[in-house]
Design an enzyme around this catalytic site. Sequence first.
Site: not given
Length: 388
Positions: A12, A106-107
């Site tokens: 993350d 973004d993860e």
Amino acid sequence: MTDWPRAILHVDMDAFFASVEQRDHPDLRGKPVLVGYDGPRGVVAAASYEARKFGCRSAQPMSVAKRLCPHAVIVQHGHGKYTAVGRQMRAILHDFSPLIEPISIDEAFVDVTASRRLLGDPLHIARAIKSRIRDDLQLTASIGVAANKFLAKLASDLEKPDGLTVIGPGDVDRLLPPLPVGRLWGIGPKTAGKLADLGIRTIADIRRMGPAWLTGRFGDAGEHYWRLAHGLDDRSVTPDHDAKSIGHETTFGQDLEDPDNVRAVLLELTEQVAQRLRQHGRRAMTVQLKIRYGDFETITRAHTLTAPTDLTIDLWNAAAGVFDAWASRHFQPVRLIGVSVSGLSDPAPTLFDHPADQKQRRLDSAVDAINRRLGKDAVYRAGRMRQE
């Protein structure tokens, strides 16, 4: 960790949008940064850790964030830039395992079970990924290491920013019971409120009630809550080529009030979905739109094609048709727009494509090749709205 049946990482990125802006603009480093639209209906898309100290957070009205932190620097949301960096992050992950399941820009989950033999202990792999992200992207990520997806995601959030946390089997009964029920997947504010009315506020309370009691009140979801409360989660990490659906969505810092602007962003998202389909050799039968209004009401609309396809033009025609039909009758300012495809299958062998399909396939292949070499957005269709 070498004797775990599975080894799962949750990667993350830290304060992603704000961190990218601080990376690209050195004068912003160390300052409170809010990414979003500075206007009467503006919403914070991301807050740097310096801004979070003042109570600023994502999804907060910008007016509230400005009152909490009057000296914050506000930066316009640059979605295209963030998407490109997210793609670079996933490319790094693919160097450590082919089993990558993107969750958002973004993860992602990474199954490193089979990678242990070549790359070593999962903790060592996680450290190597953090180093690559720091060296290649000049950004930081927090990583959770566990034997399943739920625990890995929980772990990644425990020591942000730049954290690295392991939750082993012996940690479950110590870490989970004191946590609020909202930390369990599937329990949002409404369900948490219903549980609170029943005197259930922590994971320990969930455990005490037992699966039968929970199932009687919440159906199959009740058993799901009970299993997670005990750290049990058998869901696999599902890459795009095995996924049942592939999708992209984006949340706007300010509700978009112009249908043409929303439509332009939808085109960009559709191009990304189509490219991922082709990358993994899949074709889709159904196109679905997700639309969220400013009051957070969310609707979905879908269209089923006559035949599976991976052609951008086919997917875009379906998505645009669904959007136009909705917008012509019910349009209101949009907070989030998303597109996903399902009914995925491998391409059927064909000897003779329609000439128009052959032309579109050559066009898509050329665009994919250029964008892989020069970066996303090197080539894109007219009608898109750059989010810079």
